[in-house]
Design an enzyme around this catalytic site. Sequence first.
Site, PDB file in Angstrom:
ATOM      1  N   SER A 121      -9.607  -0.794   7.525  1.00  0.00           N
ATOM      2  CA  SER A 121      -9.119  -0.518   6.175  1.00  0.00           C
ATOM      3  C   SER A 121      -8.517  -1.708   5.444  1.00  0.00           C
ATOM      4  O   SER A 121      -8.344  -1.658   4.233  1.00  0.00           O
ATOM      5  CB  SER A 121      -8.095   0.615   6.207  1.00  0.00           C
ATOM      6  OG  SER A 121      -8.749   1.853   6.266  1.00  0.00           O
ATOM      7  N   SER A 124      -9.613   1.508   3.341  1.00  0.00           N
ATOM      8  CA  SER A 124      -8.847   2.283   2.383  1.00  0.00           C
ATOM      9  C   SER A 124      -7.793   1.477   1.617  1.00  0.00           C
ATOM     10  O   SER A 124      -7.214   2.000   0.677  1.00  0.00           O
ATOM     11  CB  SER A 124      -8.138   3.428   3.102  1.00  0.00           C
ATOM     12  OG  SER A 124      -7.216   2.921   4.055  1.00  0.00           O
ATOM     13  N   LYS A 134       0.840  -1.203   0.000  1.00  0.00           N
ATOM     14  CA  LYS A 134       0.000   0.000   0.000  1.00  0.00           C
ATOM     15  C   LYS A 134       0.874   1.250   0.000  1.00  0.00           C
ATOM     16  O   LYS A 134       1.921   1.267   0.655  1.00  0.00           O
ATOM     17  CB  LYS A 134      -0.900  -0.041   1.248  1.00  0.00           C
ATOM     18  CG  LYS A 134      -1.982   1.027   1.311  1.00  0.00           C
ATOM     19  CD  LYS A 134      -2.855   0.832   2.565  1.00  0.00           C
ATOM     20  CE  LYS A 134      -3.939   1.866   2.708  1.00  0.00           C
ATOM     21  NZ  LYS A 134      -4.789   1.630   3.903  1.00  0.00           N
TER      22      LYS A 134
END
Lengths: 519, 572
Positions: free
Chosen positions: B241, B217, B122
């Site tokens: 997330s 996210s 990420k």
Amino acid sequence: MAAPMLRWCCPGRRFAFARVGCGSCHRRGPPTGSTSNGKRGQSTVAQQPHITAQKPRKGEREWAAVVGLEIHAQIASNSKLFSGSQVHFAAPPNSLVSFFDASLPGTLPVLNRRCVEAAVMTGLALDCHINRKSLFDRKHYFYADLPAGYQITQQRLPIAVNGSLAYSVSVGRKPSQMVTRTVRVKQIQLEQDSGKSLHDDLRSQTLIDLNRAGIGLLEVVLEPDMSCGEEAATAVRELQLILQALGTSQANMADYEIQRQINELENGGEILNETRSFDYKLGCTVPMRDKEGKQDYRFMPEPNLPPLLLYDSGSLPPGADPQQVIDIDRLRERLPELPRVTRERLVRQYGMLPEHSCALLNEVGLLEFFQSVIKETRAEPKKVTSWVLNTFLGFLKQQNLAVSESPVTPSALAELLDLLDRKAISSSAAKQVFEELWRNEGKTPAQIVAEKKLELLQDLEALEQLCRSTLEAHPHVVMDLKRGNPRAINKLIGLVRKATLGRADPTAIKEVLERQLSS
Amino acid sequence: MVKDGCAHVKPAAATDLSVFLLVTWSLWWQTGHEDHVGPDPPRSESNCLLRVQEVSVALKQGQVTPTELCQRCLSLIKKTKFLNAYITVSEEVALKQAEEAEKRYKKGHSLGDLDGIPIAVKDNFSTSGIETTCASNMLKGYVPPYNATVVQKLLDQGALLMGKTNLDEFAMGSGSTDGIFGPVKNPWSYSKQYREKRKQNSHSENEDSNWLITGGSSGGSAAAVSAFTCFAALGSDTGGSTRNPAAHCGVVGLKPSYGLVSRHGLIPLVNSMDVPGILTRCVDDAATVLGILAGHDPKDSTTIQDPVKPFTLPSLTDVSKLCIGIPKEYLTPELSSEVHSLWSKAANLFESEGAKVIEVSLPHTSYSIVCYHVLCTSEVASNMARFDGLEYGHRCDSSVSTEAMYAATRREGFNDVVRGRILSGNFFLLKENYENYFVKAQKVRRLIANDFVNVFNSGVDVLLTPTTLSEAVPYTEFIKEDNRTRSAQDDIFTQAVNMAGLPAVSVPMALSTQGLPIGLQFIGRAFCDQQLLTVAKWFEKQVQFPVIQLQELMDDCSSVFENEKLASVSLK
């Protein structure tokens, strides 16, 4: 581990004023302003946000100063408080900056054990209660030299609280009239230093040096128990001694600050609660940045540092890794002799005056120098004290040198005092030798004495011969003496000394002369 | 501190209410929703290398080389570029790493289970020499000079870093729709399973406008794993997330215990809740990656001191000693009936296999969202203070004054969501508000954490809950609500776990009637991650979640995951 070496850093100051009725302005008023405003109030003394003169008429009232201090002492550690960056003076700008110091995103603080030990030892030396659990907080403000936008400090629960600092001030005219005063230590907290901003007005830009950013500071908060700059300066000096300072501090700035605030109040102004720094060039204090007057620091617990837990021999968890825990009792055992104790010992051991013991401690390295000389010489301690405090210190002051920069070693002085002690040289010759030592590094006192032929005349026959010829050459002085002028003998002594080129002891000359005159 | 006794099961009495609920669930189970259970997964790509363990064996046996693997993933990344899963594709780095891995395999000493295996990270983890943006203008062009500890650990194992995955700006969001690089599209939007259902339901064929969000996210990481562009990906999990997009993308999403995995190098959202998350295609892979990442990091003082041993998950055959808790507060009106019924079905599955399934109460759950909001925004306000344009990142052109520069830089650098959270956070931290908001929220957080402690002390081993309210929704639907509302809704089942620092994992269970994945969440005792994963693995085996069929995507990709060489390799 050696005792924590604490380097001095510019102290912040807190002042409050108590208005007093007519009378002595040297007496302290009631301790106003020592309340902290709420749990989240900034943990400083003299917390009144501002004090306004209600009737701004000049000279109508007298103001008594109430001085509290926040002193920031830089911890002499090898690395910074929360990062592995080295701590050095005068390194090229931004050469000692870790990713954490530059607040690169994702970096986390890691507490430096040595800084914690320094704080604990300071706390112990100031008779503080050491909190077994202390916490770190973030204090937010935007400033170019504060890269993270917050400073990590100990706002809610500092590492040490409720201590005291005793210091001696002279009252009255004589320096020997010393009185011991005590100022309460509110707390000692660990916190980060900020970087340095350098304003280039010409190009209207600000340059940032982060070498200092993140260095560990001890903030020592003194309650407003002091009443004038001198007291404050003495207390700070004492604290400085306790912290075994490496540098020096100009704590006299407090006097200027008090006068400034009095003027301000009398002119009907407001005293904002602000941090001021001393500008050496201007000779006055200037506001550093607008502190809590308008600022809200939005304190918040530092989530990346677990509570700091300290142990004592009783609470030490079994099998704990000594590298992972801090044992307060072990640090207590390793505390060095504190200055107050040292001074008392000097007075007791060497029979010196209290002010002399103070003087020996007030100059960094002077006590060590003194003790080295004492160890190596047969001369009386009183003699040594006098030579170290008058001659040696005088030379240092004259040339503005630190003890460590002295061209004369303790051994050399010890040897010189030995020569003096066994009357090999006169005291005036000794002064001459000392001057030579100061100029010619490398030569021993004995060499200088030999080279300059300064040794006292040991040949009694020769001395008697010289005395006799002097008496014969100056019959009118002898007459004068015989008529009853006692000072005439001194003239004769002086004449003989001149003849010996200063190498004879005046006492010995006097003895011989008196014998010859009476015979 | 790793607690002992995680594996012990303590008996506890079920309440009357739970008995009632169980009966209800049993009914649903019996009436059956065959769709959800499905026949054996139609593993059409039967010779696919899907799992880390499988590919690791293939690499060791020389059936595939790291470079081949890397190139296949790279070509898939290109094929699926429209998913917008990656912000940066580190092709050169990956190929070079593959080359080195290949040398090691030739010499016969690989670095470990991940040697030569493509992974993605990420874009809020610092990667040395590779741009790390947090999907924000503020960090566009920012190249960190160091690796996050978790990234370094993966690289030390020989993993190939394929690239940095997309997210909501600074991980603030639950859709992966609010970053400067645009939204991430859910690979399931293009799956055979979903398309067929849509045809059946005779929707208009305007497919492209109806693509689904990934959740967030860590949506980029979930999509990357789901679309086979890598074998495992790092996400971050502050309020769900990692688990939320995992559920929406049909992959396993693990949020380890707080303090088990280092946060050093993870660009923080909420330091006291952030945990690096792991996204994989099966529970075993998550365990493998966790085994590599877990442990003390001297650079993160909040990691546990105790050494963590690498572990392999046992295959549980008997769940009769397990006690599964069903938190009654999680049965909210917003929960979709499909998720609800799958949840019941899962509970019944455990019960039918002999586990004790009881209803439990987490009474402070309803305060969780508002409490989270205060704590999250406060830490955000603090953490974001460093982005002033001086040391790194975006800096505006204005040079009127330092203050004007700060203001313009931060206005240009942050999106509305980030600025909004900074604003509220600073409000909560003001001297006059601190006690009423921040301190109060901390107290509520303690109560929420204690809820879990009480439940686990009562003998429950693992909690079983939904991960999300429903399956993934179309983007057009999702953006009808603002980020704050969405985050509050979508984090409802996941975010209390972060407040308590517990481990939790979302495991895909079945496809919805629409043909979209639905995941369930297991929550474990603090630092009992291994036990949690063991239960999750048993569950995974029972439900046999189908493999995503991205045939149409893959077809022109010349059988990316099929290899003639592998024809003889028998895969489970």
